[in-house]
Design an enzyme around this catalytic site. Structure first.
Site, short mmCIF file in Angstrom:
data_model
loop_
_atom_site.label_atom_id
_atom_site.label_comp_id
_atom_site.label_asym_id
_atom_site.label_seq_id
_atom_site.Cartn_x
_atom_site.Cartn_y
_atom_site.Cartn_z
N ALA A 162 0.84 -1.21 0.00
CA ALA A 162 0.00 0.00 0.00
C ALA A 162 0.87 1.25 0.00
O ALA A 162 1.81 1.36 0.78
CB ALA A 162 -0.91 0.00 1.22
N ASP A 163 0.55 2.18 -0.90
CA ASP A 163 1.21 3.48 -0.87
C ASP A 163 0.24 4.48 -0.22
O ASP A 163 -0.81 4.11 0.29
CB ASP A 163 1.64 3.92 -2.27
CG ASP A 163 0.48 4.03 -3.25
OD1 ASP A 163 -0.69 4.19 -2.81
OD2 ASP A 163 0.71 3.99 -4.47
N SER A 164 0.62 5.76 -0.22
CA SER A 164 -0.21 6.75 0.48
C SER A 164 -1.60 6.88 -0.15
O SER A 164 -2.58 7.06 0.57
CB SER A 164 0.50 8.10 0.50
OG SER A 164 0.78 8.54 -0.80
#
Length: 74
Positions: free
Chosen positions: A32-34
């Protein structure tokens, strides 16, 4: 609560359910990224009716952190 959170994470992040454990980190283990974190927060709010403040979300590193927060605040 874990099962509900796991299902939402699998749907939102398109990851394998087996990868979602209480110890799994959102960034390293689940990729997961931002942006994914924001989408996950919206999905949790929509499905569970609980709001997670952005500053609180930023401190959540593992699936267990999310479950613990939701159990304490839901």
């Amino acid at each position: 609560m874990f099962e509900k959170v796991r299902d939402i994470i699998v749907e939102t992040l398109s990851c394998e359910a087996d990868a979602v454990t209480m110890e799994a980190t959102l960034a390293d283990d689940l990729g997961a990224d931002s942006l994914d974190a924001v989408e996950l927060n919206m999905a949790l709010e929509d499905n569970l009716g609980v709001s997670i403040p952005d500053e609180q979300l930023a401190e959540m590193k593992t699936v267990g952190d999310i479950v613990t927060y939701l159990e304490a605040n839901a």
